[in-house]
Enzyme design. Structure first.
Site, PDB file in Angstrom:
ATOM      1  N   CYS A   1     -38.211  19.581  23.042  1.00  0.00           N
ATOM      2  CA  CYS A   1     -39.794  20.009  23.316  1.00  0.00           C
ATOM      3  C   CYS A   1     -39.972  21.436  23.094  1.00  0.00           C
ATOM      4  O   CYS A   1     -39.514  22.181  22.318  1.00  0.00           O
ATOM      5  CB  CYS A   1     -40.635  18.997  23.895  1.00  0.00           C
ATOM      6  SG  CYS A   1     -42.364  19.083  23.581  1.00  0.00           S
TER       7      CYS A   1
ATOM      8  N   HIS B   1     -38.772  13.679  22.023  1.00  0.00           N
ATOM      9  CA  HIS B   1     -38.370  13.508  23.333  1.00  0.00           C
ATOM     10  C   HIS B   1     -37.313  12.394  23.230  1.00  0.00           C
ATOM     11  O   HIS B   1     -37.604  11.348  23.036  1.00  0.00           O
ATOM     12  CB  HIS B   1     -39.455  12.988  24.196  1.00  0.00           C
ATOM     13  CG  HIS B   1     -40.348  14.069  24.687  1.00  0.00           C
ATOM     14  ND1 HIS B   1     -40.291  14.931  25.994  1.00  0.00           N
ATOM     15  CD2 HIS B   1     -41.678  14.698  24.325  1.00  0.00           C
ATOM     16  CE1 HIS B   1     -41.122  15.819  25.920  1.00  0.00           C
ATOM     17  NE2 HIS B   1     -41.849  15.592  25.122  1.00  0.00           N
TER      18      HIS B   1
ATOM     19  N   GLU C   1     -35.279  11.016  25.296  1.00  0.00           N
ATOM     20  CA  GLU C   1     -35.490  10.157  26.369  1.00  0.00           C
ATOM     21  C   GLU C   1     -36.378   8.993  26.237  1.00  0.00           C
ATOM     22  O   GLU C   1     -36.332   8.068  27.039  1.00  0.00           O
ATOM     23  CB  GLU C   1     -35.525  10.825  27.888  1.00  0.00           C
ATOM     24  CG  GLU C   1     -36.933  11.603  27.901  1.00  0.00           C
ATOM     25  CD  GLU C   1     -37.292  12.727  27.427  1.00  0.00           C
ATOM     26  OE1 GLU C   1     -38.270  13.325  27.625  1.00  0.00           O
ATOM     27  OE2 GLU C   1     -36.514  13.131  26.542  1.00  0.00           O
TER      28      GLU C   1
END
Length: 212
Positions: free
Chosen positions: A87, A192, A194
């Site tokens: 990001c 992202h 994750e």
């Protein structure tokens, strides 16, 4: 082998820590450490720089910790250690951030960060939610990830790369929006990983195995 997730008060690291720990265990990549200590960063074998919020605030937050930015630059530029920016962490890889004010980045990927301007006025900013990746060129960190795989985005600004050779993937959001960049030992994702389920976990695993 040690991977450090840099903590500089630029977002909640809990989900990233869990995802990287999980994949490090699966691919036998060693320990995952969350730290703001420049000495820990300097000793790590891989560096992950996250970032949520505005570019100027994240940049200054990083610079506010004595010796931290210098440790990152030494490890990445001089020692060639693998780097992953997430990001705003990815956005810092370029030359300039144009969010509210002009703030210099690391200068690794020529270009700048500007506000998204979708051609379709019905598309809202920020760009938030799932979008389909379009792979522009192969890279070891993208092994097993294909066009159409989903990734999770939350951002209003995006990197505009000056050299197409550094653009690894984009998404369509009323026009092309940079999703993944790469150069030498450095990779960055606007989304992202994750939070991007199977595609994101695969990217994390690939990064942890990557030897530029």
């Amino acid at each position: 082998m040690t991977t450090v997730l840099v903590d500089y008060d630029a977002g909640n690291l809990h989900s990233a820590e869990k995802a990287f720990q999980r994949m490090a265990a699966e691919v036998d990549a060693g320990a995952l450490i969350v730290s703001s200590d420049p000495d820990v960063v300097a000793r790590a074998d891989r560096i992950v720089l996250p970032g949520d919020g505005a570019f100027p605030a994240c940049r200054r937050g990083l610079q506010a910790i004595d010796g931290l930015e210098e440790a990152i630059l030494q490890a990445v530029e001089q020692e060639g250690k693998p780097f992953l920016g997430i990001c705003v962490g990815m956005q810092m890889m370029t030359e300039w951030g144009r969010e509210y004010e002009d703030v210099a980045g690391f200068g690794w990927v020529p270009g700048e960060v500007r506000q998204i301007a979708p051609a379709d006025p019905a598309l809202k900013v920020p760009h938030m939610g799932w979008n389909d990746l379009v792979i522009d060129q192969p890279h070891p960190v993208l092994d097993g990830i294909t066009t159409g795989d989903h990734a999770y985005f939350v951002h209003s600004y995006a990197m505009q790369v000056a050299d197409p050779a550094h653009l690894l993937a984009h998404v369509d959001y009323g026009g092309a929006v940079t999703a993944i960049v790469g150069r030498d030992n450095r990779i960055g994702t606007q989304f992202h990983p994750e939070k991007s389920q199977s595609a994101g976990l695969r990217l994390i695993a690939n990064f942890l195995r990557w030897r530029p």
